[in-house]
Structures are given as C-alpha cells and as structure tokens.
Scaffold this active site. Structure first.
Site, PDB file in Angstrom:
ATOM      1  N   ASP A 102       0.990  -0.880   0.126  1.00 47.84           N
ATOM      2  CA  ASP A 102      -0.040   0.252  -0.532  1.00 47.84           C
ATOM      3  C   ASP A 102       0.833   1.531   0.235  1.00 47.84           C
ATOM      4  OD1 ASP A 102      -1.975   2.155   0.325  1.00 47.84           O
ATOM      5  OD2 ASP A 102      -2.608   0.767   1.841  1.00 47.84           O
ATOM      6  N   ARG A 104      -0.435   4.180  -0.558  1.00 48.20           N
ATOM      7  CA  ARG A 104      -0.711   5.988  -0.687  1.00 48.20           C
ATOM      8  C   ARG A 104      -0.787   6.586   0.758  1.00 48.20           C
ATOM      9  NH1 ARG A 104      -6.580   2.809  -0.982  1.00 48.20           N
ATOM     10  NH2 ARG A 104      -5.716   1.180   0.520  1.00 48.20           N
TER      11      ARG A 104
END
Length: 426
Positions: A102, A104
């Site tokens: 991930d 982000r």
C-alpha cells in the site's frame, strides 16, 4: 496539489459548523469505479458511500486520484492482476513485483479537507490505515462507519485477504450464492427511467399467486415465487436508487432488502413507519446499506434516538391519511437524489400508492400456485365501476422457469388523488 494529483470534492449540505460531516475518502479505481470490475468492491463502495451521504442529508465525498491500485498506478495494478490470475492474493501479487503493498499517502487529502474548512470527519471506511493517515496529517477522525458490500464469487477471496492481511473491517455481509452467469436485464421491466417532477419514478414490484395473494392468511409468503423470479427482484433492487417497504412488511417478514442473488450495489433502504415500530434488531438495520425511516411526529423522541442508535436515518414528515404523507416522503427522497424508487410492499403500501396515483410502473411476478384465503395484493381503492379502474398500458411479458412476470406502465387518472384518502396506515 504539489504531488500533481487531482482531488474531486462533492458535498451535500453545509460542511462548516455543526457536527463533523460524514465523509468518504475514496481512492481512485478506474477498473472498479468506471469499468465495473468485479475483482474488487471499489465501485460498489463508491456508490454505496454516495447513497449513505444522501441518506444522511449532509456529507462529503473526496475522490483521490493517484491512489490507483493502492498507490502503485494503473499499469502496475494490471500487472498485479496477472499475478493474481496465477494464484497470488492481492498482497502477494504486489510483493512478487517488488511493489509496496500500500503506497498511498493521505497528506494531500488532509490538505484538501482543511481548504474546505473541515478539520474533523466521521469516516466511511473499512481501512484502519486511512484513519491513521488522516489523523497523522492533522484531521480528527471522530468516528468510522463501515462500508460492507455484498460479496460474490468473483471477489470474495479479495475481500477476505483485505480483512485477514490488511486489517480491514469485516467487509462482506452474508456469503452469497455464486453470481449468475448472466444476471437478469431488468431495464425493460423498469421502463423509462426519467422521474416525474418533484418525486422519484416509482416502480411497484410484488410476487403473487395465481389467485392474487401475496401471503397466506397466517402471513407466510416464503417463497411464493421461484428462484429466477427472486433473482430478478434482486436485479431490480440493484438497478434502483432506493427500495421501500412499509412497517407491516418489516414486522412480518424482517427483510434485508439487499442485493444478494446478483452482483450489484444494494440500494438505499426506506421504511414507512409513522410511529417508529421498527425493531432495533431488524435485519435492515444491519449496518450494511443505508436505511432511512420516514416517520411522523407521532414517533416519540425515545424511539427516534433508539432507531438512530441502531444505525438508521430518521426523517420526520407530515401525517397523511392513516400514516406518513406519501407525497411528502417521495418529495424528500427526490431531494436526496433518489431518481428511481422500487417499492416491494406490503399490501397497505401497495394500495396506498396506487390509490394516490403515485405509481409509474407495475411489475408483478405470478406464481403457479393457488392458496385461497390470504392477503390480497391490492386492497380497497374506492372504485365503484370497472370503467373507473386504474388503466395499465404498454404490457411486457417475461417467462422464468416457474413464473410469469408482467410489467406495465400505470396510466394516472385525473382524479387519482381523490382516492388517496383511502391510504392505509404505514
């Protein structure tokens, strides 16, 4: 933004002042949001979040580009799909390619929220990392509300992986039957989707026996229709913005009113309940799709608090003949963005809407059964002459393995409103 990403903010109601707004920070997903991919639940979550905000009447959707594939971008996400097709789950697929699980960041999202005057939110999310990321960037997350989607055979593994390996909240509700190879195309049944002025387009749907009963004398209605007809009903739910029943149906059948037999987003659930008899443990208060209860000032403050705590929105409307003012209820739904409303009963609601001239389309599943005495689908409409009966036009007939489904446009007589005085209690 300094990162080059573009953020789209859609709001309903005022954001400044008052309680922290219901907020969805949605990560861009071209394949799910736009192309309708069934490999993830992103598109369904996006539509569900919009409906939850509409049910609340106030809130914010913040759409974050640059978050495609949990931050790895579209091309690498598609490369990860190839790895998933070879047997990897959504986490291992990224790791095999040397990508972050991930990638982000939520700093830009926090900056946009501050520009909008929002420094605290109630977050619609299943992802604890979004909560932690916003808090680290200075946004107070005062509460979270999950966005549980109806699982199906094509994404259940993905949902379980996010729950097991990424710490997401339990994503799915009831496990589903495998999705049909070709879900029913119900657009022809719904007909013209343009709503009338000031209210949603109302599609009235029910299943009945050949002798016109929707339940036995004891209230049993499971299952009048066959499996294919019930799947069609779920497809109708997925095709409409909201599905509505009366409190009698809630008390008798305890329905979920979700989409389970076909892939698709479950609609906003609406209950007509003039005195708030909806039980706190009713299945349509399961924390899944949003539920809005239309009530009147006859409901006590204690019951209003009880139903809100159980997870439903409350809208207090004027009284109508015997219950909630139906026209006022439909007007509120239209103001909240509902363009197409599916009504599934029961008999009192069916009769009230037909009597008030508020039905645009009628869809009836007729099963090859005769049960004699029981609950009639349509009650007294105050019609004394056959010539004054409600006229149905533009017939459409469809056959399932067991049932006959007919759909009709409802011609509204000029004096339809005069019959609304016979509306039954809701």
């Amino acid at each position: 933004m300094p990162t080059g990403s573009v953020y789209l903010a859609l709001s309903q109601g005022g954001l400044r002042g008052g309680d922290p707004p219901l907020t969805r920070l949605h990560s861009e997903c071209l394949t799910g949001d736009v192309l309708g991919s069934l490999r993830c639940d992103c598109g369904i979550q996006l539509r569900l979040a919009l409906r939850r905000i509409a049910a609340e009447g106030r809130g914010l959707l913040l759409y974050a580009t640059g978050h495609e594939g949990r931050g790895v971008g579209l091309v690498d996400k598609l490369r990860a799909y190839v790895e998933q097709d070879a047997g990897a789950d959504t986490v291992d697929a990224n790791l095999r390619l040397g990508l972050p699980v991930d990638g982000r960041s939520y700093d830009d999202s926090a900056a946009v929220l501050r520009q909008l005057g929002v420094d605290a939110v109630r977050l619609l999310t299943n992802n604890p990392d979004k909560v932690a990321g916003l808090r680290a960037a200075g946004i107070a997350v005062v509460g979270t509300e999950p966005l549980r989607t109806a699982a199906h055979s094509r994404n259940v593994g993905y949902l379980r992986t996010k729950e097991r390996r990424l710490g997401h909240l339990r994503l799915a509700g009831e496990e589903l039957e495998p999705a049909p190879e070709a879900p029913p195309d119900v657009l022809g049944l719904i007909g013209d989707a343009d709503p009338p002025t000031g209210r949603p387009r109302v599609v009235l749907k029910y299943a009945q026996t050949l002798d016109g009963r929707i339940a036995t004398g004891g209230g049993d209605s499971k299952w009048i229709s066959g499996t294919e007809e019930r799947a069609l009903s779920h497809a109708l739910r997925a095709a409409c913005d909201a599905v509505m029943v009366g409190i009698g149906t809630v008390l008798q059948d305890d329905p979920r009113l979700t989409v389970r037999l076909v892939p698709g987003a479950s609609p906003l659930r609406v209950v007509l309940d003039s005195t708030l008899r909806t039980p706190s443990d009713a299945l349509l208060l399961d924390g899944g799709p949003a539920t809005l209860v239309l009530t009147t000032d006859r409901a006590t403050e204690a019951d209003r608090r009880r139903v809100r705590v159980a997870g439903a929105g409350i809208c207090v409307l004027p009284r109508g003949p015997g219950g909630v003012d139906l026209r006022a209820g439909l007007r509120v739904l239209r103001e909240r963005g509902v363009r197409t409303l599916l009504v599934e009963g029961g008999a009192r609601v069916i009769t009230s809407l037909l009597g008030a001239g508020l039905v645009d389309r009628l869809v009836i599943g007729t099963a090859p059964r005769i049960i004699g005495a029981g609950t009639e689908a349509v009650g007294d409409l105050g019609i004394a002459r056959v010539a004054d009966g409600i006229e149905l036009r533009n017939r459409s007939v469809h056959l399932t393995a067991e049932d006959v489904v007919t759909a009709w446009d409802v011609a509204q007589a000029p004096d339809a409103g005069a019959r609304s005085g016979r509306a039954s209690r809701a």
